[in-house]
Design a protein around this motif. Structure first.
Motif: not given
Ligand code: AR6
Length: 166
Positions: A150, A33, A152, A11-12, A115-116, A35, A29, A31, A23-24, A121
């Protein structure tokens, strides 16, 4: 210089590296996942910091403090939504990694966890996204010494291990 690359499963939001990448979305905002997990861990001050920045284009990245998270900074990187592959997705995804490392240099982060980006999403095919991520980081000229991917889940970790070992 090229950073040392490694892949771990986890978990990052638990990472204690100098900066973690989010991963914005382009509105910066809260979100779902990764984010959602980052905003949850950082607390409401992150919503305020992102609102003050306003937005971030796809392929770009912006830094904020990490507030309640154990890392020092969050680099918000906006990857592309997968739309079949002919809408510039590979270049935009590579740019999100490249810009994240440029921002890391600006804030003097020497260890960065990614993260990837786009593979949840946003639906980017995992194997292609992984190759792009590793290639973009290997091609970067940066003062960042460690890049930790990292992952998940075990499927994502296996994809990274395959590309890193090849
Ligand atoms: N730590 C590490 N990786 C995680 C975590 C976590 N805590 N949680 C999920 N992942 P996604 P995207 C993985 O969907 O595809 C948001 O709403 C996940 O399994 O988080 O870039 C944003 O605001 C997957 O491997 O990001 C945007 O609107 C990877 O993180 C949109 O989703 C990325 O999945 C971005 O979509």
């Amino acid at each position: 210089m090229t950073p040392r690359l490694e892949a771990v499963q986890g978990d990052i939001t638990a990472e204690t590296v100098d900066a973690i990448v989010n991963a914005a979305n382009s509105s910066l905002a809260r979100g779902g996942g990764v984010c959602g997990a980052i905003f949850q861990g950082a607390g409401p001050a992150l919503d305020d910091a992102c609102r003050a920045i306003g937005s971030c284009e796809t392929g770009d990245a912006k830094a904020t403090p990490a507030f309640g998270l154990p890392t020092g900074h969050v680099i918000h990187a906006v990857g592309p939504m997968w739309n079949g592959g002919d809408a510039g997705e590979p270049d935009l995804l590579a740019a999100a990694y490249r810009r994240s490392l440029e921002v890391a240099d600006e804030i003097e982060a020497r260890s960065v966890a990614f993260p990837a980006i786009s593979t949840g999403i946003y639906g980017y095919p995992l194997d292609d996204a992984t190759e792009i991520a590793v290639r973009a980081v290997r091609a970067a000229d940066t003062k960042v010494e460690l890049v930790r991917f990292v992952c998940f889940d075990s499927k994502t970790l296996a994809a990274y291990r395959r590309v890193l070992d090849s």
